[in-house]
Design a protein around this motif. Structure first.
Motif, PDB file in Angstrom:
ATOM      1  N   SER A   1       0.829  -1.199   0.000  1.00  0.00           N
ATOM      2  CA  SER A   1       0.000   0.000   0.000  1.00  0.00           C
ATOM      3  C   SER A   1       0.870   1.260   0.000  1.00  0.00           C
ATOM      4  O   SER A   1       0.562   2.248  -0.669  1.00  0.00           O
ATOM      5  N   GLY A   2       1.990   1.214   0.734  1.00  0.00           N
ATOM      6  CA  GLY A   2       2.908   2.347   0.752  1.00  0.00           C
ATOM      7  C   GLY A   2       3.543   2.588  -0.605  1.00  0.00           C
ATOM      8  O   GLY A   2       3.709   3.730  -1.036  1.00  0.00           O
ATOM      9  N   ARG A   3       3.902   1.486  -1.296  1.00  0.00           N
ATOM     10  CA  ARG A   3       4.469   1.638  -2.641  1.00  0.00           C
ATOM     11  C   ARG A   3       3.434   2.236  -3.600  1.00  0.00           C
ATOM     12  O   ARG A   3       3.765   3.077  -4.434  1.00  0.00           O
ATOM     13  N   LEU A   4       2.195   1.767  -3.483  1.00  0.00           N
ATOM     14  CA  LEU A   4       1.145   2.313  -4.348  1.00  0.00           C
ATOM     15  C   LEU A   4       0.912   3.785  -4.058  1.00  0.00           C
ATOM     16  O   LEU A   4       0.717   4.580  -4.984  1.00  0.00           O
ATOM     17  N   ARG A   5       0.951   4.146  -2.779  1.00  0.00           N
ATOM     18  CA  ARG A   5       0.753   5.558  -2.427  1.00  0.00           C
ATOM     19  C   ARG A   5       1.887   6.420  -2.981  1.00  0.00           C
ATOM     20  O   ARG A   5       1.644   7.509  -3.530  1.00  0.00           O
ATOM     21  N   ALA A   6       3.112   5.920  -2.873  1.00  0.00           N
ATOM     22  CA  ALA A   6       4.248   6.681  -3.403  1.00  0.00           C
ATOM     23  C   ALA A   6       4.157   6.834  -4.917  1.00  0.00           C
ATOM     24  O   ALA A   6       4.440   7.909  -5.471  1.00  0.00           O
ATOM     25  N   GLN A   7       3.730   5.757  -5.597  1.00  0.00           N
ATOM     26  CA  GLN A   7       3.562   5.846  -7.047  1.00  0.00           C
ATOM     27  C   GLN A   7       2.416   6.790  -7.391  1.00  0.00           C
ATOM     28  O   GLN A   7       2.470   7.508  -8.398  1.00  0.00           O
ATOM     29  N   GLY A   8       1.384   6.798  -6.563  1.00  0.00           N
ATOM     30  CA  GLY A   8       0.290   7.733  -6.777  1.00  0.00           C
ATOM     31  C   GLY A   8       0.740   9.177  -6.663  1.00  0.00           C
ATOM     32  O   GLY A   8       0.270  10.052  -7.409  1.00  0.00           O
ATOM     33  N   TYR A   9       1.676   9.445  -5.740  1.00  0.00           N
ATOM     34  CA  TYR A   9       2.229  10.792  -5.636  1.00  0.00           C
ATOM     35  C   TYR A   9       2.978  11.178  -6.907  1.00  0.00           C
ATOM     36  O   TYR A   9       2.924  12.334  -7.353  1.00  0.00           O
ATOM     37  N   ARG A  10       3.704  10.207  -7.492  1.00  0.00           N
ATOM     38  CA  ARG A  10       4.432  10.498  -8.730  1.00  0.00           C
ATOM     39  C   ARG A  10       3.457  10.788  -9.870  1.00  0.00           C
ATOM     40  O   ARG A  10       3.681  11.702 -10.682  1.00  0.00           O
ATOM     41  N   VAL A  11       2.370  10.000  -9.932  1.00  0.00           N
ATOM     42  CA  VAL A  11       1.343  10.275 -10.952  1.00  0.00           C
ATOM     43  C   VAL A  11       0.714  11.648 -10.712  1.00  0.00           C
ATOM     44  O   VAL A  11       0.498  12.430 -11.645  1.00  0.00           O
ATOM     45  N   GLY A  12       0.442  11.956  -9.451  1.00  0.00           N
ATOM     46  CA  GLY A  12      -0.164  13.239  -9.123  1.00  0.00           C
ATOM     47  C   GLY A  12       0.741  14.418  -9.444  1.00  0.00           C
ATOM     48  O   GLY A  12       0.268  15.485  -9.843  1.00  0.00           O
ATOM     49  N   ALA A  13       2.065  14.226  -9.295  1.00  0.00           N
ATOM     50  CA  ALA A  13       2.992  15.315  -9.605  1.00  0.00           C
ATOM     51  C   ALA A  13       2.937  15.657 -11.087  1.00  0.00           C
ATOM     52  O   ALA A  13       2.871  16.840 -11.467  1.00  0.00           O
ATOM     53  N   VAL A  14       2.961  14.627 -11.945  1.00  0.00           N
ATOM     54  CA  VAL A  14       2.895  14.881 -13.388  1.00  0.00           C
ATOM     55  C   VAL A  14       1.529  15.454 -13.757  1.00  0.00           C
ATOM     56  O   VAL A  14       1.424  16.391 -14.559  1.00  0.00           O
ATOM     57  N   THR A  15       0.478  14.889 -13.163  1.00  0.00           N
ATOM     58  CA  THR A  15      -0.879  15.363 -13.467  1.00  0.00           C
ATOM     59  C   THR A  15      -1.054  16.823 -13.074  1.00  0.00           C
ATOM     60  O   THR A  15      -1.673  17.617 -13.804  1.00  0.00           O
ATOM     61  N   SER A  16      -0.510  17.214 -11.931  1.00  0.00           N
ATOM     62  CA  SER A  16      -0.655  18.604 -11.478  1.00  0.00           C
ATOM     63  C   SER A  16       0.030  19.560 -12.448  1.00  0.00           C
ATOM     64  O   SER A  16      -0.483  20.660 -12.709  1.00  0.00           O
ATOM     65  N   TRP A  17       1.183  19.166 -12.991  1.00  0.00           N
ATOM     66  CA  TRP A  17       1.864  20.019 -13.965  1.00  0.00           C
ATOM     67  C   TRP A  17       1.035  20.158 -15.237  1.00  0.00           C
ATOM     68  O   TRP A  17       0.926  21.252 -15.808  1.00  0.00           O
ATOM     69  N   MET A  18       0.457  19.051 -15.694  1.00  0.00           N
ATOM     70  CA  MET A  18      -0.362  19.119 -16.904  1.00  0.00           C
ATOM     71  C   MET A  18      -1.588  19.995 -16.690  1.00  0.00           C
ATOM     72  O   MET A  18      -1.950  20.813 -17.548  1.00  0.00           O
ATOM     73  N   GLN A  19      -2.232  19.845 -15.549  1.00  0.00           N
ATOM     74  CA  GLN A  19      -3.412  20.659 -15.288  1.00  0.00           C
ATOM     75  C   GLN A  19      -3.044  22.126 -15.073  1.00  0.00           C
ATOM     76  O   GLN A  19      -3.795  23.039 -15.468  1.00  0.00           O
ATOM     77  N   ALA A  20      -1.885  22.374 -14.450  1.00  0.00           N
ATOM     78  CA  ALA A  20      -1.438  23.759 -14.281  1.00  0.00           C
ATOM     79  C   ALA A  20      -1.149  24.405 -15.631  1.00  0.00           C
ATOM     80  O   ALA A  20      -1.497  25.572 -15.871  1.00  0.00           O
TER      81      ALA A  20
END
Length: 371
Positions: free
Chosen positions: A237-256
């Motif tokens: 679950s921790g690995r999935l959460r960390a990978q989710g943060y990486r996805v969220g970082a790229v997604t936030s840049w695209m949305q910004a």
């Protein structure tokens, strides 16, 4: 939309992009209608600033009430027509997405039934659950590019042509804006596909582990292995959460970028147009039209960035569906003709023989063997 009893067709299993294109080709009329309606909707939005500029130059400035009333009536008429076009566009695109959703569900369910007992040995339970819960929706959302995506490209070209008639310099700025956006967003799309693919892989594994825990909870309680599995689940679950943060970082840049780039674009073009108007190169009406056209482009540019995000996620989800569809059932050793009269049912592996006409119950130490 697809009928629940209709054959969904043979899906293209060569890859994620091929599968998405197959969904488009299965409803060509609706896809073309969505592209045409979305293009017409956005082009009519671009016509509005032109009508407004004519009302200013031909009606307000010279003080001609007849011309002002005429252009105002045209503006109202275009707005009413565009409202109807917008409704039809949204209705068509909703049907297109729902067809892709239901068609994917039907294709997956039919293939799972075809796999039969071989399914657990071909695909994990968590993968099947994740496809049904999330991937189907992501794939259908990606098809939005057929409507607003195509319309954004069309209106971008139309506005560039209209600006060319007013100021070639402003048209050049608009035309060069698209390559700049592609250069900025393109690398982010590739990064998002990689991060989303890894996230999706880990999500399927974690979902499968949840199913294993739920199915064997009583056994774990009896053997004392709950803490061991709980620790493993926390790590995954921790690995999935960390990978989710990486996805969220790229997604936030695209949305910004989807919000920031169009705004910056509007500011640059408006500043250039205002300076031209101050020098007397543009009339007040032309300045209004330039601002309106650039403001209209804010939506299409944001749409294109959002479409890039949706397509990146949709391709990842389509690849997972294709991976499931590539799984083949176990080889059929062949069948014999049915007996002409009732006869005993014999299992050569276990030696069980069930006589005809009698109710027989099978009891095994392992219930799975009786199945």
């Amino acid at each position: 939309m697809i009928d629940p009893y209709e054959d969904p067709g043979t899906p293209d299993r060569r890859g994620g992009w091929h599968y998405l294109w197959w969904l488009v080709l299965r409803q060509p009329g609706r896809s073309v209608a969505g592209a045409v309606l979305a293009s017409g909707w956005m082009v009519l939005l671009a016509v509005t600033p032109y009508l407004l500029s004519r009302a200013v130059d031909d009606g307000l400035q010279p003080g001609d009430p007849t011309a002002l009333a005429g252009w105002t009536a045209a503006l109202v008429a275009v707005g009413a027509v565009n409202a109807w076009v917008s409704i039809m566009r949204h209705r068509t695109m909703t049907r297109l997405r729902m067809d892709a959703n239901f068609r994917t569900v039907k294709v997956v369910v039919d293939h799972v039934v075809r796999l039969g007992a071989a399914l657990p040995r071909r695909v994990g339970a968590g993968e099947v659950v994740t496809i049904g819960v999330g991937d189907v929706q992501t794939i259908s959302r990606a098809l939005t590019v057929i409507g607003p995506g195509v319309g954004s490209v069309v209106v971008y070209a139309v506005v560039a042509v209209l600006l060319m008639s007013v100021s070639p310099a402003l048209a050049a700025v608009v035309v060069l804006g698209m390559p700049v956006i592609a250069v900025l967003v393109g690398p982010l799309m590739r990064r998002l596909q990689g991060a989303e693919g890894e996230y999706r892989e880990q999500q399927g594994l974690l979902t499968a582990r949840i199913g294993d825990l739920a199915g064997g909870l009583r056994v774990l309680g009896g053997l004392g292995g709950k803490e061991l599995f709980a620790d493993a689940f926390r790590r995954d679950s921790g690995r999935l959460r960390a990978q989710g943060y990486r996805v969220g970082a790229v997604t936030s840049w695209m949305q910004a970028l989807g919000v920031g780039l169009p705004t910056l674009f509007l500011a640059v073009v408006t500043w250039l147009a205002a300076r031209s108007a101050a020098r007397g190169e543009l009339t007040v009406g032309e300045l209004v039209s330039v601002y309106g056209w650039t403001a209209v482009l804010v939506g299409p540019v944001a749409f294109l960035v959002e479409m890039g995000y949706d397509l990146s996620r949709g391709v990842v989800a389509a690849r997972r569906v294709v991976r499931l569809l590539r799984a083949e059932p176990e080889a059929d050793p062949g069948v014999l003709d049915a007996p002409a009269e009732p006869c005993a049912l014999h299992d050569p592996d276990s030696g069980v023989r069930v006589p005809p006409g009698r109710l027989t119950a099978l009891v095994c130490a392992r219930p799975a063997e009786a199945a």
